[in-house]
Design a protein around this motif. Structure first.
Motif, PDB file in Angstrom:
ATOM      1  N   ASP A 125       0.816  -1.227  -0.130  1.00 44.38           N
ATOM      2  CA  ASP A 125       0.123  -0.054  -0.026  1.00 44.38           C
ATOM      3  C   ASP A 125       0.942   1.154  -0.178  1.00 44.38           C
ATOM      4  O   ASP A 125       0.297   2.326  -0.023  1.00 44.38           O
ATOM      5  CB  ASP A 125      -0.912  -0.094   1.176  1.00 44.38           C
ATOM      6  N   LYS A 126       2.172   1.164   0.143  1.00 47.75           N
ATOM      7  CA  LYS A 126       3.022   2.156  -0.006  1.00 47.75           C
ATOM      8  C   LYS A 126       3.230   2.981  -1.517  1.00 47.75           C
ATOM      9  O   LYS A 126       4.003   3.799  -1.577  1.00 47.75           O
ATOM     10  CB  LYS A 126       4.354   1.870   0.423  1.00 47.75           C
ATOM     11  N   GLY A 127       2.485   2.316  -2.300  1.00 53.02           N
ATOM     12  CA  GLY A 127       2.542   2.925  -3.636  1.00 53.02           C
ATOM     13  C   GLY A 127       3.447   1.860  -4.736  1.00 53.02           C
ATOM     14  O   GLY A 127       3.034   2.263  -5.971  1.00 53.02           O
ATOM     15  N   GLU A 128       3.615   0.769  -4.265  1.00 49.82           N
ATOM     16  CA  GLU A 128       4.117  -0.176  -5.026  1.00 49.82           C
ATOM     17  C   GLU A 128       3.131  -1.201  -5.593  1.00 49.82           C
ATOM     18  O   GLU A 128       3.452  -1.735  -6.730  1.00 49.82           O
ATOM     19  CB  GLU A 128       5.297  -0.909  -4.498  1.00 49.82           C
ATOM     20  N   SER A 129       1.851  -1.289  -5.153  1.00 51.11           N
ATOM     21  CA  SER A 129       0.797  -1.978  -5.654  1.00 51.11           C
ATOM     22  C   SER A 129       0.423  -1.373  -7.036  1.00 51.11           C
ATOM     23  O   SER A 129       0.109  -0.503  -7.105  1.00 51.11           O
ATOM     24  CB  SER A 129      -0.323  -2.276  -4.755  1.00 51.11           C
ATOM     25  N   PRO A 130       0.107  -2.507  -8.035  1.00 47.75           N
ATOM     26  CA  PRO A 130      -0.509  -1.951  -9.201  1.00 47.75           C
ATOM     27  C   PRO A 130      -1.926  -1.348  -9.069  1.00 47.75           C
ATOM     28  O   PRO A 130      -2.488  -0.755 -10.087  1.00 47.75           O
ATOM     29  CB  PRO A 130      -0.588  -3.238 -10.033  1.00 47.75           C
ATOM     30  N   LEU A 131      -2.345  -1.681  -7.989  1.00 46.82           N
ATOM     31  CA  LEU A 131      -4.046  -1.180  -7.602  1.00 46.82           C
ATOM     32  C   LEU A 131      -3.832   0.211  -6.641  1.00 46.82           C
ATOM     33  O   LEU A 131      -4.886   0.607  -6.376  1.00 46.82           O
ATOM     34  CB  LEU A 131      -4.808  -2.048  -6.888  1.00 46.82           C
ATOM     35  N   HIS A 132      -2.569   0.713  -6.536  1.00 50.23           N
ATOM     36  CA  HIS A 132      -2.376   1.891  -5.596  1.00 50.23           C
ATOM     37  C   HIS A 132      -3.235   3.014  -6.515  1.00 50.23           C
ATOM     38  O   HIS A 132      -2.983   3.178  -7.434  1.00 50.23           O
ATOM     39  CB  HIS A 132      -1.034   2.128  -5.478  1.00 50.23           C
ATOM     40  N   GLY A 133      -4.266   3.642  -5.560  1.00 50.00           N
ATOM     41  CA  GLY A 133      -4.949   4.694  -5.896  1.00 50.00           C
ATOM     42  C   GLY A 133      -6.400   4.203  -6.374  1.00 50.00           C
ATOM     43  O   GLY A 133      -7.172   5.030  -6.787  1.00 50.00           O
ATOM     44  N   LEU A 134      -6.504   2.914  -6.360  1.00 46.78           N
ATOM     45  CA  LEU A 134      -8.075   2.438  -6.510  1.00 46.78           C
ATOM     46  C   LEU A 134      -8.742   2.612  -5.156  1.00 46.78           C
ATOM     47  O   LEU A 134      -8.541   2.468  -4.003  1.00 46.78           O
ATOM     48  CB  LEU A 134      -7.744   1.006  -6.827  1.00 46.78           C
ATOM     49  N   ILE A 135     -10.089   3.056  -5.470  1.00 48.06           N
ATOM     50  CA  ILE A 135     -11.475   3.144  -4.406  1.00 48.06           C
ATOM     51  C   ILE A 135     -12.268   2.127  -4.905  1.00 48.06           C
ATOM     52  O   ILE A 135     -12.771   2.249  -5.913  1.00 48.06           O
ATOM     53  CB  ILE A 135     -11.748   4.546  -4.169  1.00 48.06           C
ATOM     54  N   LEU A 136     -12.467   1.100  -4.401  1.00 50.31           N
ATOM     55  CA  LEU A 136     -13.284  -0.132  -5.100  1.00 50.31           C
ATOM     56  C   LEU A 136     -14.489   0.057  -4.137  1.00 50.31           C
ATOM     57  O   LEU A 136     -14.559  -0.088  -2.827  1.00 50.31           O
ATOM     58  CB  LEU A 136     -12.675  -1.602  -4.917  1.00 50.31           C
ATOM     59  N   LEU A 137     -15.657   0.185  -4.630  1.00 48.94           N
ATOM     60  CA  LEU A 137     -17.002   0.414  -3.984  1.00 48.94           C
ATOM     61  C   LEU A 137     -17.698  -0.774  -4.195  1.00 48.94           C
ATOM     62  O   LEU A 137     -18.124  -1.273  -5.343  1.00 48.94           O
ATOM     63  CB  LEU A 137     -17.575   1.445  -4.510  1.00 48.94           C
ATOM     64  N   ASP A 138     -18.370  -1.561  -3.188  1.00 46.14           N
ATOM     65  CA  ASP A 138     -19.429  -2.604  -3.212  1.00 46.14           C
ATOM     66  C   ASP A 138     -20.754  -2.033  -2.949  1.00 46.14           C
ATOM     67  O   ASP A 138     -21.034  -1.507  -1.950  1.00 46.14           O
ATOM     68  CB  ASP A 138     -18.978  -3.461  -2.164  1.00 46.14           C
ATOM     69  N   LEU A 139     -21.327  -1.694  -4.193  1.00 46.10           N
ATOM     70  CA  LEU A 139     -22.856  -1.060  -4.025  1.00 46.10           C
ATOM     71  C   LEU A 139     -23.868  -1.966  -3.482  1.00 46.10           C
ATOM     72  O   LEU A 139     -23.593  -3.021  -3.650  1.00 46.10           O
ATOM     73  CB  LEU A 139     -23.218  -0.592  -5.279  1.00 46.10           C
ATOM     74  N   PRO A 140     -24.863  -1.354  -2.793  1.00 42.52           N
ATOM     75  CA  PRO A 140     -26.218  -2.051  -2.431  1.00 42.52           C
ATOM     76  C   PRO A 140     -26.622  -2.957  -3.941  1.00 42.52           C
ATOM     77  O   PRO A 140     -26.523  -2.009  -4.901  1.00 42.52           O
ATOM     78  CB  PRO A 140     -27.093  -1.141  -1.861  1.00 42.52           C
ATOM     79  N   ASP A 141     -27.285  -3.898  -3.502  1.00 43.62           N
ATOM     80  CA  ASP A 141     -28.072  -4.518  -4.796  1.00 43.62           C
ATOM     81  C   ASP A 141     -29.023  -3.667  -5.346  1.00 43.62           C
ATOM     82  O   ASP A 141     -30.047  -3.152  -4.851  1.00 43.62           O
ATOM     83  CB  ASP A 141     -28.492  -5.833  -4.423  1.00 43.62           C
ATOM     84  N   HIS A 142     -28.950  -3.368  -6.675  1.00 41.60           N
ATOM     85  CA  HIS A 142     -29.601  -2.193  -7.277  1.00 41.60           C
ATOM     86  C   HIS A 142     -31.222  -3.158  -7.491  1.00 41.60           C
ATOM     87  O   HIS A 142     -32.020  -2.015  -7.549  1.00 41.60           O
ATOM     88  CB  HIS A 142     -29.096  -1.932  -8.880  1.00 41.60           C
ATOM     89  N   ASP A 143     -31.383  -4.011  -7.476  1.00 44.77           N
ATOM     90  CA  ASP A 143     -32.603  -4.686  -7.475  1.00 44.77           C
ATOM     91  C   ASP A 143     -33.601  -5.248  -6.321  1.00 44.77           C
ATOM     92  O   ASP A 143     -34.552  -5.958  -6.320  1.00 44.77           O
ATOM     93  CB  ASP A 143     -32.726  -5.900  -8.641  1.00 44.77           C
ATOM     94  N   SER A 144     -32.722  -4.831  -5.294  1.00 38.45           N
ATOM     95  CA  SER A 144     -33.369  -5.384  -3.829  1.00 38.45           C
ATOM     96  C   SER A 144     -34.639  -4.324  -3.561  1.00 38.45           C
ATOM     97  O   SER A 144     -34.740  -3.400  -4.341  1.00 38.45           O
ATOM     98  CB  SER A 144     -32.130  -5.345  -2.721  1.00 38.45           C
ATOM     99  N   ILE A 145     -35.298  -4.938  -2.794  1.00 41.72           N
ATOM    100  CA  ILE A 145     -36.436  -4.567  -2.049  1.00 41.72           C
ATOM    101  C   ILE A 145     -36.130  -3.013  -1.542  1.00 41.72           C
ATOM    102  O   ILE A 145     -36.574  -1.755  -1.781  1.00 41.72           O
ATOM    103  CB  ILE A 145     -37.349  -5.036  -0.978  1.00 41.72           C
TER     104      ILE A 145
END
Length: 543
Positions: A125-145
């Protein structure tokens, strides 16, 4: 050659600036729904570009049971988002951040709750990861009640830099996904990824069939060359492929710009419809139409009639100055047909005439303004033609009164006497004196020299020999008087015409000033607005 980030940012900034002009100039002219959406995009773009450019926001979106949260955990390598049998499992958005520095304001803008924010705290996470700078969001299910009353998923899908649609083999053709989202995101190919999850449930042959069917379905909905990744959160198959796609997007740091560009492209489709066929117009009213408007307004206020009245008044006044006095004195013995003119009040009479002429002709004023607008708008869209007409008539209610007030200030110089009138009057009264003196002299000769009524006071007053010359002098004086009277009438006619021209030019100048301020200036402003609007549409549509 691939453009640099700076070039991409500058190009996007120019297009957004053009979009701002569209919103500013299009009010009342363009589709209001499109303008409202444009304003919202400008706000969203301003906020996103102001926040961390080093982070890429990626949203995992999907329906109930697609394995979205399991895939989120697989990519992050942590058990961050709850999974289970109960549906929906994800009630609130969870975020995993690779590299926290500078991410806080962006997460606040995304409205991610603090207890649902997680960081990849490792050496990578010090900047060496290829994903450094990623903000990954797990959204609520769009079709739920819950999603029916909670728009969090919809909101974050609209503002994320990259959207990853997680589909399962059973519901990858789900109408709720395609109708509500995929169709709306047509043209967002660069910032959209489709993941066929739960591939462990399929045989290799079934997997190929599902992928081919999904690609065909997406192509039918306008998604050209979709990126499709096949994964299994359970076995880990394809997760590295998905990470590679995310790493590529993070490394390029273009997803935020590409998303805004895609949103702008979609928004410009209705606004730029047939824009190439829209004619540009000259933003300045040409001299011919300007003169036509002024001529029509002059007719509406009766400039010619006023000029003619001034010419007649000039001629009437000259009678007291340049007419042969004997003819004038003889005319006084007859009834005076000019007394009804009340020349002493003629200035007020003319002012009253000006006011009545203007106020009595509002229809002609409106026709003149209408003719100008109609001549400038052929080929323009109807809504813009109406805009030009409205601009031309924007002050039509005040136009007749303003013309009346302006022209009422033009007082004909009735108290001004031309210098040659004075000289001619002196000359004619000198002839009158000579005539009277000649007649008196002739009477003296007749009394003293012919009738011999007494001794003449002076020899010359009784010299009969002078009488023929004296008669010649008297006749000459009368002839000169009559001749100067006739010549003066010609000069009066010429002077009256000059006074009429002066008055009409002055009135025309004032009518031109009023027309420029109250009709032409608003029309030219609207014409510039028209050109600027479609110029901005062309600039915002240019890629």
């Amino acid at each position: 050659m691939t453009a640099s980030i700076t070039d991409v940012q500058h190009a996007l900034g120019a297009r957004l600036a053009a979009l701002a002009r569209i919103v500013e100039l299009g009010t009342g002219r363009a589709d209001q729904a499109s303008l409202t959406e444009s304003a919202q995009l400008l706000v969203r773009a301003g906020d996103r570009l102001r926040l961390s450019p080093d982070h890429t926001v990626v949203a995992l979106a999907g329906g109930t049971g697609s394995g979205k949260s399991s895939l989120f955990n697989s990519v992050s390598g942590l058990e961050l988002s709850p999974t289970g049998v109960r549906r929906p499992t994800t009630a609130r958005t969870h975020a995993c951040v690779w590299g926290l520095d500078g991410a806080g304001p962006l997460l606040d803008w995304l409205q991610i709750q603090w207890r649902h924010r997680f960081a990849r705290a490792s050496a990578l996470d010090k900047g060496e990861s290829p994903l450094h700078g990623l903000i990954l969001l797990d959204l609520p299910d769009h079709d739920s009640i819950r999603a029916l009353t909670d728009t969090e998923a919809d909101r974050l899908i609209k503002v994320s830099d990259l959207v990853v649609w997680v589909l399962d083999p059973q519901k990858y053709a789900d109408a709720s996904v395609h109708r509500r989202y995929v169709t709306e995101l047509a043209g967002h190919d660069a910032v959209t990824v489709f993941v066929l999850n739960q591939s462990d449930r399929l045989t290799p042959e079934e997997r190929e069939i599902c992928v081919a069917d999904l690609r065909e379905l997406l192509a039918d909905e306008g998604v050209g060359g979709p990126r499709v990744v096949v994964t299994s959160a359970l076995t880990g198959d394809g997760v590295d492929d998905l990470k590679a796609v995310l790493a590529e997007s993070v490394a390029a740091r273009r997803a935020a710009f590409q998303r805004l560009e895609a949103d702008l492209d979609r928004l410009m489709v209705p606004l730029a419809k047939d824009v190439s066929d829209i004619p540009r117009v000259e933003p300045v009213v040409d001299d011919a139409r300007r003169a036509g408007l002024i001529d029509a307004l002059c007719d509406a206020v009766g400039v010619s009639a006023l000029g003619e009245a001034m010419e007649n008044v000039y001629g009437v006044r000259s009678v007291d100055w340049v007419g042969w006095p004997y003819a004038r004195w003889a005319a006084r013995l007859r009834p005076d047909p000019l007394s009804s003119l009340r020349l002493g009040d003629v200035k007020e009479e003319i002012r009253s005439l000006v006011g009545s002429a203007v106020s009595a002709q509002p229809a002609e004023v409106d026709n003149a303004v209408q003719a100008l607008a109609d001549g400038l708008t052929p080929g323009m869209p109807e809504v813009w033609q109406a805009g030009v007409r409205d601009a031309a008539r924007s002050r039509s209610a005040q136009l007749p009164a303003t013309l009346s007030d302006e022209l009422s200030q033009i007082a004909p110089p009735l108290d001004r006497v031309p210098g040659w009138w004075w000289l001619l009057k002196i000359w004619q009264y000198l002839l009158v004196v000579l005539f009277v003196a000649g007649v008196a002299w002739a009477g003296s000769i007749l009394a003293y020299g012919v009738l011999d009524l007494g001794k003449a006071p002076a020899e010359i007053l009784g010299d009969v020999g002078v009488l023929p010359w004296l008669a010649l002098m008297i006749a000459s004086v009368l002839g000169l008087g009559a001749l100067s009277g006739m010549a003066s009438r010609n000069f009066v006619v010429l002077g009256a015409a000059n006074e009429r021209d002066r008055l009409e030019k002055d009135m025309r100048r004032r009518v031109s000033t009023v027309a420029e301020e109250m009709v032409i200036a608003p029309v030219e402003t609207e014409l510039r607005r028209y050109n600027d609007y479609f110029g901005a549409v062309a600039a915002a549509s240019r890629k």
